[in-house]
Enzyme design. Structure first.
Site: not given
Ligand SMILES: Cc1cc2nc3c(=O)[nH]c(=O)nc-3n(C[C@H](O)[C@H](O)[C@H](O)COP(=O)(O)OP(=O)(O)OC[C@H]3O[C@@H](n4cnc5c(N)ncnc54)[C@H](O)[C@@H]3O)c2cc1C
Length: 389
Positions: A31, A210, A288
């Site tokens: 998006q 870190y 997620d």
């Molecule tokens: C404080 C904190 C520390 C963390 N530390 C770690 C760590 O050290 N190691 C680790 O493995 N994990 C860690 N995590 C977890 C990690 O950040 C997430 O689990 C991970 O980023 C999830 O990735 P994702 O690609 O599933 O989702 P996201 O990173 O949320 O990506 C989703 C993407 O989809 C896009 N999107 C959303 N809706 C739409 C739509 N309708 N149409 C098109 N695109 C869309 C968004 O713009 C985004 O780019 C941490 C989380 C937090 C909160």
């Protein structure tokens, strides 16, 4: 097989690279107008790094990643060591892949750069989808439609795909609030902080920090039990004085780090209950979108990367049976992701125990068996998500 991946975060991009390597015709729809991540760090453990290394990303990962020597868990006030466990050469030799620390921006950039640019469609926000017997039509806010044989929702904790397929349901506030700061190295040289993953545990809160960006910045995340801030935006600014007030009495290193924040952002940590199923017809979820978890195992992104590996391996093995591949994907991945959701929630309680008997029991368990010793962490780090036999 044509696959549409919705979401260009760490999960969607790494899945697309793994699907492409499996010989599948994949396109990513994001998006945002450009691929970007917030200014924060991410830890990538061997169970995930081994999958990324198979995508010929070693040079890129070594170029921007930091390899911590160890994980150091410490007591909040006097800094006593609760556990010091290896993360460096010993972990790499045992599990066949290194433990990395990255700036999130560096990691998504190297993933996006590895994807042929004609397969990455930014400025495409999914708003609707139609499932047909032989395919899925994705509709985007900009008026574009895209037809595929399989649609993968990698669109994060607020997943539109999840809502469209399984109905609306809001993420739940966990009661934890985090402040984050990214501190330039020159501001904290006097603190002489080692290249290890640090975790300070105290009553009602913990602090993880870190080095990232080749050692130019220190990533710091301060998590507290704090029920009155529930907004989840990653861009709400907080006040450094509020963080210092909340960490009154903590070790001078922790307070020195917080005091050196150029700015701080505050956000409320959310998760979701386990989903009964991840797939419906020709639509499935990863990362997620289906298993958001608290950060206390540092595994959310790692599990998203694992999801992509398993999905790619199964679709490659069963190209004529999407339903069968999705059923096996869920059977293979869901128990492990759910276990990590639960372990993350349990660590939230363990990390935040008040001074007293339960905390002393935790500390003596950490100093004797230790939750991060090579033997205790084998189940997590040795796992190969592409091995779906
Ligand atoms: C404080 C904190 C520390 C963390 N530390 C770690 C760590 O050290 N190691 C680790 O493995 N994990 C860690 N995590 C977890 C990690 O950040 C997430 O689990 C991970 O980023 C999830 O990735 P994702 O690609 O599933 O989702 P996201 O990173 O949320 O990506 C989703 C993407 O989809 C896009 N999107 C959303 N809706 C739409 C739509 N309708 N149409 C098109 N695109 C869309 C968004 O713009 C985004 O780019 C941490 C989380 C937090 C909160």
């Amino acid at each position: 097989m044509r696959i549409a991946v919705i979401g260009g975060g760490i999960g969607g991009l790494s899945a697309a690279l793994q699907l492409l390597k499996a010989g599948l015709d994949v396109h990513v729809y994001e998006q945002a107008e450009r691929i970007a991540e917030i200014g924060a760090g991410i830890q990538i453990s061997p169970n995930a790094s081994r999958l990324l290394l198979r995508l010929d990303l070693k040079a890129a990962m070594d170029g921007v990643g930091i390899r911590p020597r160890a994980v150091h868990q410490r007591r909040w006030d006097n800094g006593h060591t609760l556990q010091f466990a290896p993360l460096g050469p010993e972990v790499e030799a045992t599990f066949g892949a290194p433990y990395y620390h990255f700036h999130r921006g560096d990691l998504v950039t190297l993933l996006a750069d590895a994807l042929p640019q004609e397969r990455l469609h930014v400025g495409h926000k999914l708003v609707a989808l139609d499932q047909k017997p032989n395919g899925v039509i994705a509709r985007f806010e900009n008026g574009v439609t895209a037809e595929s044989d399989l649609l993968v929702g990698a669109d994060g904790i607020h997943s539109r795909v999840r809502g469209l397929v399984f109905g609306p349901e809001k993420p739940r506030f966990t009661g934890c609030v985090a402040w984050r700061g990214l501190v330039p190295a020159e501001r904290i040289r006097h603190l002489d902080i080692e290249v290890v993953s640090h975790n300070w545990m105290g009553p009602g809160g913990h602090v993880v920090h870190y080095w990232v960006s080749g050692g130019r910045m220190m990533n710091v995340v301060c998590v507290v039990e704090h029920g009155d801030w529930t907004r989840e935006s990653w861009t709400d600014k907080g006040e450094v004085t509020d963080v210092l007030a909340r960490y009154e009495g903590w070790h001078p290193t922790v307070r020195g780090l917080i005091g050196a924040f150029p700015e701080t952002f505050i956000w409320a940590l959310h998760d979701r209950a386990e989903l009964p199923g991840w797939s419906a017809g020709r639509v499935t979820l990863l990362g997620d979108a289906c298993h958001p978890m608290l950060p206390m195992m540092a595994q959310g992104a790692a599990q998203a990367i694992e999801d992509g590996a398993a999905l790619a391996a199964l679709l490659k093995a069963m190209p004529d049976d999407i339903a069968g591949a999705l059923a096996r994907y869920e059977a293979f991945r869901k128990p492990r992701a759910t276990k990590l959701q639960q372990a993350s929630a349990a660590n939230r309680t363990r990390f935040h125990l008040p001074d007293g008997g339960a905390q002393r029991d935790r500390d003596s368990a950490l100093s004797t068996s230790g939750d991060r010793s090579i033997e205790n962490i084998r189940w997590l780090y040795a796992h190969d998500a592409a091995d779906v036999r």
